[in-house]
Design a protein around this motif. Structure first.
Motif, mmCIF file in Angstrom:
data_model
loop_
_atom_site.group_PDB
_atom_site.id
_atom_site.type_symbol
_atom_site.label_atom_id
_atom_site.label_comp_id
_atom_site.label_asym_id
_atom_site.label_seq_id
_atom_site.Cartn_x
_atom_site.Cartn_y
_atom_site.Cartn_z
ATOM 1 N N ALA A 63 0.859 -1.181 0.000
ATOM 2 C CA ALA A 63 0.000 0.000 0.000
ATOM 3 C C ALA A 63 0.893 1.228 0.000
ATOM 4 O O ALA A 63 1.968 1.214 0.600
ATOM 5 C CB ALA A 63 -0.912 0.005 1.223
ATOM 6 N N ILE A 77 -5.420 1.491 1.790
ATOM 7 C CA ILE A 77 -5.424 0.029 1.905
ATOM 8 C C ILE A 77 -6.700 -0.617 1.375
ATOM 9 O O ILE A 77 -6.857 -1.831 1.466
ATOM 10 C CB ILE A 77 -5.171 -0.424 3.356
ATOM 11 C CG1 ILE A 77 -6.291 0.035 4.288
ATOM 12 C CG2 ILE A 77 -3.806 0.050 3.843
ATOM 13 C CD1 ILE A 77 -6.224 -0.582 5.671
ATOM 14 N N SER A 123 -7.204 3.463 8.600
ATOM 15 C CA SER A 123 -6.239 2.492 8.070
ATOM 16 C C SER A 123 -5.222 2.109 9.133
ATOM 17 O O SER A 123 -4.897 0.929 9.302
ATOM 18 C CB SER A 123 -5.507 3.070 6.854
ATOM 19 O OG SER A 123 -6.389 3.290 5.783
#
Length: 144
Positions: A63, A77, A123
């Motif tokens: 990511a 993500i 995230s």
């Protein structure tokens, strides 16, 4: 000679790769951070670590956090999240993500998050909860 397909060759990183190999072999390890000043090759080193983890049979993901992705919850993500998981209730949703990722094919996960400091809060929380949810023998991570 290895064909590096347009990437910078990795040189002089033997000690760092040995640290990563030791972290990968350590069943209690939950993370490996590559840090340093801009332009010193952190991303290239982390990419090499990810390639080595994949070659060793680990499931890998990557990511890239950014200011733009950080403006959207789970933006950096989202492509790594299992399809169909309902995240309207974050507690139940994050638990479902952990279950889905743990039940997938292959061995443990190694995830490279480039520019981790730019992750949005959701995230960062999800990734931390995933690391905490793994049994000790399954805890591995590569991130910057």
């Amino acid at each position: 000679m290895r064909d590096w397909a347009g990437r910078w060759p990795l040189t002089g990183r033997g000690p760092e790769l040995e640290y990563f190999a030791a972290a990968l072999a350590d069943q209690g390890c939950r993370g490996f951070v590559v840090g340093g000043a801009a332009g010193v090759g952190k991303s290239r080193l982390a990419e090499e670590c990810l390639e080595r983890a994949a070659a060793a049979g680990y499931r890998v993901g990557r990511a890239t956090a950014s200011v733009a992705a950080g403006a959207v919850p789970l933006g950096a993500i989202a492509h790594l999240l299992p399809m169909g998981v309902d995240l309207t209730d974050p507690v139940a949703g994050f638990a479902a993500v952990a279950r889905e990722l743990a039940s997938g094919p292959g061995r443990q996960w190694v995830l490279f998050v480039d520019d981790m400091h730019l992750l949005d809060a959701a995230s960062a929380v999800l990734l931390r909860q995933l690391m905490d949810a793994c049994p000790p023998a399954d805890r591995h991570g590569a991130h910057r």
